[in-house]
Design an enzyme around this catalytic site. Sequence first.
Site, PDB file in Angstrom:
ATOM      1  N   SER A 139      -7.351   9.401 -11.696  1.00 26.27           N
ATOM      2  CA  SER A 139      -7.276  10.089 -12.359  1.00 26.27           C
ATOM      3  C   SER A 139      -7.290  11.234 -10.926  1.00 26.27           C
ATOM      4  O   SER A 139      -7.609  11.200  -9.692  1.00 26.27           O
ATOM      5  CB  SER A 139      -8.531  10.582 -13.263  1.00 26.27           C
ATOM      6  OG  SER A 139      -8.343  11.652 -13.412  1.00 26.27           O
ATOM      7  N   TYR A 152     -17.515   9.715 -14.069  1.00 26.11           N
ATOM      8  CA  TYR A 152     -16.258   9.951 -14.788  1.00 26.11           C
ATOM      9  C   TYR A 152     -15.517  10.139 -13.267  1.00 26.11           C
ATOM     10  O   TYR A 152     -15.210   9.786 -12.951  1.00 26.11           O
ATOM     11  CB  TYR A 152     -15.988  10.315 -15.678  1.00 26.11           C
ATOM     12  CG  TYR A 152     -14.374  10.269 -15.727  1.00 26.11           C
ATOM     13  CD1 TYR A 152     -13.888   9.144 -16.410  1.00 26.11           C
ATOM     14  CD2 TYR A 152     -13.258  11.080 -15.414  1.00 26.11           C
ATOM     15  CE1 TYR A 152     -12.503   9.126 -16.689  1.00 26.11           C
ATOM     16  CE2 TYR A 152     -11.529  10.822 -15.413  1.00 26.11           C
ATOM     17  CZ  TYR A 152     -11.438  10.339 -15.856  1.00 26.11           C
ATOM     18  OH  TYR A 152     -10.326  10.200 -16.276  1.00 26.11           O
ATOM     19  N   LYS A 156     -13.520   7.675 -10.333  1.00 27.45           N
ATOM     20  CA  LYS A 156     -12.547   7.852 -10.056  1.00 27.45           C
ATOM     21  C   LYS A 156     -12.140   7.427  -7.910  1.00 27.45           C
ATOM     22  O   LYS A 156     -11.172   7.332  -7.857  1.00 27.45           O
ATOM     23  CB  LYS A 156     -11.927   8.287 -10.704  1.00 27.45           C
ATOM     24  CG  LYS A 156     -11.784   8.775 -12.117  1.00 27.45           C
ATOM     25  CD  LYS A 156     -10.829   7.528 -12.217  1.00 27.45           C
ATOM     26  CE  LYS A 156     -10.714   7.204 -14.003  1.00 27.45           C
ATOM     27  NZ  LYS A 156      -9.869   5.711 -14.405  1.00 27.45           N
TER      28      LYS A 156
END
Length: 235
Positions: A139, A152, A156
């Site tokens: 991401s 999150y 990533k």
Amino acid sequence: MAEFSDKSIVVTGGSLGMGRACAERFASAGGRVLIVANDKASVDAAVAEIGANATGFVGDVRKAKDMQAAIGEAVARHGGVDILACCAGIQRYGTIVDTPEDVWDDVLDINLKGIFLASKFAIPEMKKRGRGAIVAISSVQAYASQAGVAAYTASKGAINALVRAMALDHAPDNITVNAVCPASIDTPMLRWAADLWKGDSTAEKTLEAWGRGHPIGRVGKASEVAELVAFLASD
């Protein structure tokens, strides 16, 4: 198109979103695709809609026995493994303080450990073929985080570091390892987030507003990500 003719391809998280788009892209170019996901209904639907070049395997990317079995299924069906696309992922919101430990574990296990486990069993099969390609969906938040996505973003950033390590370790085996780092892509996960944060607006208008924050003026399409994944996985 026969770009991936006779290639054995495993796509984790391949029944929805960017993974589904990758599975479609590979299959449309002659690849023999094994779609791996933990929801049987979505796996069955993806296989039925993609057609003869797709088969399914229901498994959990967090479990070594499932990933070993998935790779074994690809070997049994297609004679080996040439390409692994790691697309399984979840998004959860929260700071370090308000993220429950089990949520942290889920995000890191699915987003990061899933790549570790799938690659762990795929790489030995690629070495038997004399070459291979692994592409992981990371991401833009590996580089620049928004607020309130601690788990999150951590997952990533870790994916990018893992990919660098794997690329270095397995270059002598003629195996390439790359990460794709999309921004907002129109997937069921993004629409879930838009519905969560729409406030007095609508999910559709929220997606449009997020899109205006991107240089192209819109959110991306899963098929556009799949094109990049296919390029990185190609000869």
